[in-house]
Design an enzyme around this catalytic site. Sequence first.
Site, PDB file in Angstrom:
ATOM      1  N   ASP A  85      91.323  52.952  21.417  1.00 17.06           N
ATOM      2  CA  ASP A  85      91.245  51.608  21.998  1.00 17.06           C
ATOM      3  C   ASP A  85      90.865  51.764  23.460  1.00 17.06           C
ATOM      4  O   ASP A  85      91.532  52.507  24.194  1.00 17.06           O
ATOM      5  CB  ASP A  85      92.614  50.927  21.841  1.00 17.06           C
ATOM      6  CG  ASP A  85      92.576  49.425  22.121  1.00 17.06           C
ATOM      7  OD1 ASP A  85      91.655  48.963  22.820  1.00 17.06           O
ATOM      8  OD2 ASP A  85      93.498  48.728  21.657  1.00 17.06           O
ATOM      9  N   ASP A  96      87.347  45.271  25.896  1.00 10.15           N
ATOM     10  CA  ASP A  96      88.476  45.669  25.043  1.00 10.15           C
ATOM     11  C   ASP A  96      87.962  45.806  23.609  1.00 10.15           C
ATOM     12  O   ASP A  96      87.541  44.814  23.010  1.00 10.15           O
ATOM     13  CB  ASP A  96      89.572  44.598  25.133  1.00 10.15           C
ATOM     14  CG  ASP A  96      90.875  45.028  24.468  1.00 10.15           C
ATOM     15  OD1 ASP A  96      90.995  46.196  24.073  1.00 10.15           O
ATOM     16  OD2 ASP A  96      91.779  44.167  24.368  1.00 10.15           O
ATOM     17  N   HIS A 156      93.792  38.086  21.649  1.00  3.91           N
ATOM     18  CA  HIS A 156      94.179  37.437  22.908  1.00  3.91           C
ATOM     19  C   HIS A 156      92.950  36.957  23.659  1.00  3.91           C
ATOM     20  O   HIS A 156      91.843  37.456  23.439  1.00  3.91           O
ATOM     21  CB  HIS A 156      94.958  38.434  23.774  1.00  3.91           C
ATOM     22  CG  HIS A 156      94.288  39.779  23.870  1.00  3.91           C
ATOM     23  ND1 HIS A 156      93.361  40.078  24.835  1.00  3.91           N
ATOM     24  CD2 HIS A 156      94.359  40.877  23.067  1.00  3.91           C
ATOM     25  CE1 HIS A 156      92.926  41.310  24.645  1.00  3.91           C
ATOM     26  NE2 HIS A 156      93.496  41.831  23.566  1.00  3.91           N
ATOM     27  N   HIS A 164      95.353  39.837  28.867  1.00  5.14           N
ATOM     28  CA  HIS A 164      96.030  39.055  27.821  1.00  5.14           C
ATOM     29  C   HIS A 164      96.214  37.622  28.303  1.00  5.14           C
ATOM     30  O   HIS A 164      97.311  37.191  28.635  1.00  5.14           O
ATOM     31  CB  HIS A 164      97.343  39.726  27.410  1.00  5.14           C
ATOM     32  CG  HIS A 164      97.111  41.029  26.712  1.00  5.14           C
ATOM     33  ND1 HIS A 164      97.183  42.239  27.345  1.00  5.14           N
ATOM     34  CD2 HIS A 164      96.745  41.307  25.441  1.00  5.14           C
ATOM     35  CE1 HIS A 164      96.881  43.210  26.486  1.00  5.14           C
ATOM     36  NE2 HIS A 164      96.619  42.671  25.315  1.00  5.14           N
ATOM     37  N   GLU A 189      92.025  41.523  17.060  1.00  5.32           N
ATOM     38  CA  GLU A 189      92.406  42.883  16.701  1.00  5.32           C
ATOM     39  C   GLU A 189      93.396  42.926  15.547  1.00  5.32           C
ATOM     40  O   GLU A 189      94.597  43.001  15.742  1.00  5.32           O
ATOM     41  CB  GLU A 189      92.925  43.661  17.904  1.00  5.32           C
ATOM     42  CG  GLU A 189      93.943  42.982  18.779  1.00  5.32           C
ATOM     43  CD  GLU A 189      94.275  43.849  20.001  1.00  5.32           C
ATOM     44  OE1 GLU A 189      94.524  45.056  19.840  1.00  5.32           O
ATOM     45  OE2 GLU A 189      94.305  43.298  21.108  1.00  5.32           O
ATOM     46  N   GLU A 285      89.084  46.325  16.551  1.00  7.29           N
ATOM     47  CA  GLU A 285      89.046  45.284  17.591  1.00  7.29           C
ATOM     48  C   GLU A 285      87.656  45.107  18.178  1.00  7.29           C
ATOM     49  O   GLU A 285      86.952  46.082  18.434  1.00  7.29           O
ATOM     50  CB  GLU A 285      90.011  45.661  18.730  1.00  7.29           C
ATOM     51  CG  GLU A 285      90.011  44.648  19.878  1.00  7.29           C
ATOM     52  CD  GLU A 285      91.060  44.933  20.945  1.00  7.29           C
ATOM     53  OE1 GLU A 285      91.434  46.102  21.134  1.00  7.29           O
ATOM     54  OE2 GLU A 285      91.492  43.961  21.601  1.00  7.29           O
TER      55      GLU A 285
HETATM   56 MN    MN Z   1      92.446  46.939  22.753  1.00 11.13          MN
HETATM   57 MN    MN Z   2      93.185  43.801  22.865  1.00 12.35          MN
END
Ligand code: MN
Ligand code: MN
Length: 300
Positions: A85, A96, A156, A164, A189, A285
């Site tokens: 990640d 992200d 998010h 977030h 995700e 994700e």
């Molecule tokens: Mn992530």
């Molecule tokens: Mn994330």
Amino acid sequence: MDDAAINGIKDVGSISYKALNMARSLVKPGAKLIDVAEKLEGYLREQGYGCAFPLNLSINSEAAHYTPTLGDTKEFSEQDVVKVDFGAAKDGMLGDCAFTIDLSGEYGKLVESTDLALEAAISKVRAGAEVREIGRAIAEVIGSHGFKPIRNLGGHGVGKHDLHAEIFIPNFDNGDTTTLQEGQVIAIEPFATTSNGKGVVNDSDTFEIYGFIEAMPVRSQNARSVLAEIATKYPSEPFAVRWLSNVIPSKFGLYAAIRELLVAGAIESYPMLVEAAGGIVSQSEKELLVTKDACEILTK
Ligand code: MN
Ligand code: MN
């Protein structure tokens, strides 16, 4: 968002995906986790970007937030299911994205369940979609493969310097009728675990990722030096302890300074998250921009 911000987030998304993909060839049995982390993080820095957060390499029942320690000797094994990640940062724009690499050859179906759940979720995204619909799509795909979604993790909103932001996107239908907005940047995700898992993650007592809260007087010279470095170099995005070895090369001294700063409230910790019943975990994700009728993938 204005055009400059949209271009900025697209740029960060694309370099995040490039960096993440480097893990495909690097994560293999016998490779050291720290070498993979230094390669991917170093790549972003060479390209003129920061990290939105330290590279996360979470293995088997670890769901998220493991990053190598200073001097980490851990290697990938032939039994590992590895969540990678990662994301880039530039001018407050954050990437992200994540995928799971199954080195064991036994959890292909689990990994496929989160990949397909992510695709199903993305197909539901449009301005006005309720987050519960997206969660329902995720849970259906994961369930149809014989696995469980992880209920206390989810997607998010992504804001400037805020990974977030605003909105939570569940991995099941949690009844939340909050709707997505045109122009919103979100990350979706799905996390799934094996049938012996609980479908919940807990905090563990492993801490390698921290975030700066505020500058304050602290007692030891080591803690003062580390805090000055954090306030200068990592004031907004989370950092790894090993990134501070230039300030205090001694592992013992550095971790003691970090503990002192944590107790003082100058920094906060992001504990490693572990599946509550020890189930194996997969994650997929992507970050995307919500449009009127659908979305645009940013981490591609
Ligand atoms: Mn992530
Ligand atoms: Mn994330």
